[in-house]
Each structure stands twice: as structure tokens, then as C-alpha cells.
Design an enzyme around this catalytic site. Structure first.
Site, mmCIF file in Angstrom:
data_model
loop_
_atom_site.group_PDB
_atom_site.id
_atom_site.type_symbol
_atom_site.label_atom_id
_atom_site.label_comp_id
_atom_site.label_asym_id
_atom_site.label_seq_id
_atom_site.Cartn_x
_atom_site.Cartn_y
_atom_site.Cartn_z
ATOM 1 N N SER A 111 -11.173 -12.090 -0.208
ATOM 2 C CA SER A 111 -11.953 -11.277 -1.133
ATOM 3 C C SER A 111 -13.423 -11.700 -1.101
ATOM 4 C CB SER A 111 -11.356 -11.375 -2.539
ATOM 5 O OG SER A 111 -11.933 -10.441 -3.407
ATOM 6 N N ASP A 141 -5.532 -1.251 -1.116
ATOM 7 C CA ASP A 141 -6.479 -2.121 -1.809
ATOM 8 C C ASP A 141 -7.546 -1.251 -2.467
ATOM 9 O OD1 ASP A 141 -8.455 -3.928 -2.580
ATOM 10 O OD2 ASP A 141 -8.111 -5.240 -0.860
ATOM 11 N N HIS A 145 -4.806 -5.419 -3.179
ATOM 12 C CA HIS A 145 -5.746 -6.522 -3.001
ATOM 13 C C HIS A 145 -5.069 -7.883 -3.165
ATOM 14 C CE1 HIS A 145 -9.876 -7.914 -2.681
ATOM 15 N NE2 HIS A 145 -9.713 -8.710 -3.728
#
Length: 473
Positions: free
Chosen positions: A281, A382, A414
Site C-alpha cells: 500500500s 481493490d 486491498h
């Protein structure tokens, strides 16, 4: 408590505003850096007094034994009389105590479990408090409220897994927590060591995510445990979050952490010729920026403490690499533009911290040629960072001659690839792909992988499915 209103400025730039700040009271609010230091009145931000006090305490540097003695002796010599002697002794005691604090940090295994847990809890408290204070003063809207409610439900559903991972994190003898790699706040890393200590092991330097605001090294604990079970050493690198620092500070911390790994991992049984960098991320973005910045320095002939050519490959998990395409998306998801641009040091810095844009600059062609193979993992479901971000970055890199690949996982969100799937146990597609790449060319390790028992389930399936549905990410 009434907040102070201060201009955003660049602390590295000397301007007339600095003299004004010198006359401000000791409780003045923290300044958040802007890329353009000359325009100090262009942007204003509400910050509470308590944040500055926290940061002031955290960023006070340690004083080395040599400099402490010299300064104290000079002070004593320059004075005279019993009063100066007492003052000298007081300063001496304080500075020796500071040295002892530094030594206690570097000798982590000698600390008691209570001290280590207290230190980790203190770090977590600091970043959480700063985050809530920041959001409070910048404005918390409807999206943030709903996100927090969803986050609470999500965390509750995964709590059985968090509990088991947390127990291992605090009590496992194979984890070295809080190793200091730099002199800034949060400059620590955790090492996950395999039980089998025979031979040199491949190493993964991992940068955790957290929206550039709530990242913490312990977030990589589950991945660290997984890889350590397969004879891979993992270094989870912590870094300053916003508002303790902005993106340039995060990239600097990540690069310094990677440098520590490259130069010291052999002492822990790691193979300095098999070092991989990975980020998840926001951590994927920070790690990519650190690698590219290092390549640019090397191509320009600058002297550096580590070389990007020593990195075997970069793995990006659910990352974003072109913020011109993502800033509006983040705003719609609740990471409001004004907050995000403050993190990124202004809109004019989006190019500098968008790796996909920066690699296309003709002036960086030599640097791009130094980059290691790049593999980007992403889930097609995501919503925090769309999978197109990884696809586009990989395509751009390939067009420039870099060995790059994007691997997409159908229907994964995600957090599925990073949390839910590992907690499910059994076969984990992303982890299998990752470990196969790390052990590529090592027939013995690949043979062990093929016969490795499946990981145990940490959370019941119905709770994982509910967590998938309520996840705010």
C-alpha cells in the site's frame, strides 16, 4: 484548548518568518513543511499545542558520550565557583543518562519484555494520537466517520487472528524487535529470523502501509512470520508518519532502513547478495520512491551508503505509483485532498513522488537502467488503490527496458492479499508466487517449499467473509 494558526513553511529554508517564530511562546504549534518555502503565507493549518510538545520531545537527538563530555567540560572550565561546578555535575548526569538510554535501545535483547512492550505501545500511542489530533483539526467528515465504524467491525471480525499474531510478535524468540537504524523518531526495525540458522538466508526489507498516517512496523508481523517459516529473514522497517514527517522524511527513513539491512544483515545470518525490497500500500509507494531516488543519486555519481544494484528485486503489493491519477480517487475515498497534499508537500511535489511519472523523464534514463526487476501484486477488487495503478506502472517500466511484471488476483480487495488470505490458512496464491520468486534458482529451498505443511487457519471462514464485506479498504 485553542489551536494556534501558523503558516506552513519549509524548515530547511531560511526566511524572515524564522525570526518571528523565535519570539513565539514555547507552546507554539507544529509547522508542517511545504515544498515552496518562499510562500510561507500561502497555506494555513490548524494544529494543537499538544502535538508540538509531543514532537519536540520525540525529535530531541541523543547526545553522544564524546560530545557530552566535551561540552560539559568546556562549560565548567569557562565558569568558576561552586555554582558552576554543581551545574556541570548536573549536566554530566543528565547526559550520561541520555547515553544509557541510547545503549539500552541498541542492546534490545538485554531489555526486559516489559520495557520492550512499553516502548512498542508508546510508539503506537504516539502515532495514533497524532493521527486523531490531525484529523480532528483538519475536519472529520461523514466518510471518515463511516470508515471508522467499518474499521471497528472489520478489526473485531479479525481479532482472533490479530490475537495469535500479536502473541507470537511479543513472545517469539525468533523476532528481534526495535533494532535502531537511525537517529530520527521511529527509526527502528523488527527482524524475523528463521529457526534454521544453517547457511545464509535470503532477506526481505519490508515497508508497511498505513495511508502515510498510521503505518507501523508491527503491521508486517504476519508476513514476517510466514516468510521466516520458509527460511527467509524479514526486516520490517518503521518510519515517521504524517504529521511527524512528510513524504520526503518517509522516503529518507525507508532508504536508511534499507541501507542498514544491506550493511548489517550478514551479522544476523542474512545473505547480503540476496536482498529484496517489498512494500504494501503506502509502503509500496515509499519503497518505490526510495529505490528510484537511490538510483538517481548513483547515476549522478553521488556517494551513497548502499547501492540499488544490490537489490535482487522489488515487490510492490497494492501500491500506487502515479498520484496525478490518484489524488481525486483518494479524496473520494476520504483521504481528503488538503490532507494528502500536505503529506506530499504540496501539489508541485506530486511529480517528484510519482515514480511512474519520474521514470519517464529523459534525464533519468541512466537511473532507470539501474533498477532491479520489479514485480507488482494487486487485487482486481481493490477500491483503495485500483489495480490499474500497478498495471500502468509495469507497462511504463517495460517500455523503458526495465524487467517488470504485474500479477493480478481476481476478486481480491486491498487487504485480502495481505491479511484475510494469510489468516485463512492453507494455500495462499500471492504468498506462493512471492516465495517462488525469492527461492528461484535455489533447488533445495524450492524442494522444501513443495513439501511445506499448509499454514493453520487463524480465523473462521464466516468471519473472514464478513470482514471482506465490511472492510473499509
Amino acid at each position: 484548548m485553542q489551536p494556534h494558526i501558523l503558516p506552513v513553511s519549509n524548515p530547511n529554508t531560511q526566511s524572515s518568518s524564522s525570526s518571528t517564530m523565535k519570539t513565539a511562546p514555547a507552546s507554539a504549534a507544529m509547522l508542517i513543511r511545504s515544498e515552496n518555502g518562499s510562500d510561507t503565507a500561502a497555506m494555513r493549518i490548524f494544529m494543537p499545542v499538544s502535538i508540538e510538545e509531543d514532537k519536540k520531545n520525540e525529535t530531541k537527538p541523543f547526545i553522544t558520550r564524546t560530545s557530552s563530555y566535551t561540552d560539559a567540560a568546556a562549560s565548567a572550565a569557562g565558569g568558576g565557583g561552586g555554582g558552576n561546578s554543581n551545574s556541570y555535575q548536573q549536566k554530566r548526569r543528565r547526559r550520561v543518562a541520555s547515553d544509557n538510554s541510547l545503549l539500552s535501545l541498541t542492546n534490545g535483547p538485554q531489555n526486559s519484555l516489559r520495557d520492550e512492550v512499553g516502548r512498542d505501545a508508546s510508539d503506537t500511542y504516539v502515532v495514533t494520537r497524532l493521527s486523531f489530533e490531525l484529523l480532528r483539526y483538519l475536519g472529520v467528515g461523514y466518510r471518515w466517520i463511516t470508515r471508522f465504524i467499518a474499521l471497528g467491525c472489520y478489526s473485531f471480525l479479525l481479532f482472533p487472528g490479530f490475537l495469535q499474531v500479536g502473541y507470537h510478535y511479543f513472545f517469539s524468540k525468533q523476532i528481534r524487535r526495535g533494532i535502531v537504524y537511525g537517529d530520527q523518531p521511529r527509526n527502528r526495525l523488527d527482524l524475523y529470523l528463521p529457526q534454521n540458522s544453517e547457511g545464509l538466508k535470503p532477506v526481505v526489507a519490508f515497508i508497511t502501509g498505513g495511508a502515510w498516517i498510521i503505518g507501523y512496523k508491527a503491521w508486517g508481523s504476519l508476513l514476517g512470520q510466514q516468510l521466516a517459516e520458509r527460511d527467509v529473514i524479514v526486516a520490517c522497517i518503521d518510519y515517521r508518519n504524517f504529521p511527524q514527517g512528510t513524504i520526503s522524511d518517509m522516503v529518507k527513513d525507508a532508504a536508511q532502513g534499507i541501507s542498514f539491512v544491506c550493511n548489517n544483515i550478514a551479522e544476523y545470518g542474512g545473505d547480503p547478495n540476496r536482498i529484496y525490497v517489498m512494500g504494501q500500500s503506502a509502503g509500496a509507494h515509499i519503497a518505490a520512491c526510495a529505490l528510484l531516488d537511490q538510483a538517481i543519486k548513483e547515476a549522478g555519481g553521488q556517494k551513497t551508503s548502499w547501492s540499488v544494484t544490490r537489490i535482487k528485486a522489488y515487490f510492490g503489493l497494492s501500491g500506487g505509483y502515479n498520484f496525478y491519477n490518484l489524488v481525486d480517487h483518494f479524496h473520494s475515498r476520504g483521504l481528503y485532498r488538503r490532507i494528502f497534499l500536505s503529506i506530499m508537500e504540496g501539489e508541485e511535489s506530486l511529480r517528484k513522488y510519482s515514480p511512474e511519472v519520474l521514470v519517464q523523464d529523459p534525464n533519468n534514463r541512466a537511473a532507470v537502467s539501474l533498477l532491479p526487476p520489479i514485480i507488482l501484486f494487486h487485487g482486481t477488487a481493490d477500491y483503495s488503490i485500483p489495480s490499474d495503478a500497478s498495471k500502468s506502472f509495469a507497462e511504463t517500466l517495460r517500455s523503458l527496458g526495465v524487467q517488470a511484471e504485474s500479477i493480478l488476483y481476481e476478486g481480491k480487495t486491498h487487504t485480502d492479499l495481505f491479511l484475510q488470505d494469510p489468516m485463512r490458512g492453507g494455500i495462499d496464491d500471492m504468498f506462493q508466487d512471492l516465495i517462488a520468486m525469492i527461492h528461484a534458482g535455489d533447488s533445495e529451498a524450492l524442494a522444501k517449499d513443495s513439501t511445506a505443511p499448509p499454514r493453520k487457519r487463524l480465523v473462521p471462514e464466516f468471519m473472514l467473509k464478513l470482514a471482506h464485506r465490511v472492510s473499509p479498504f
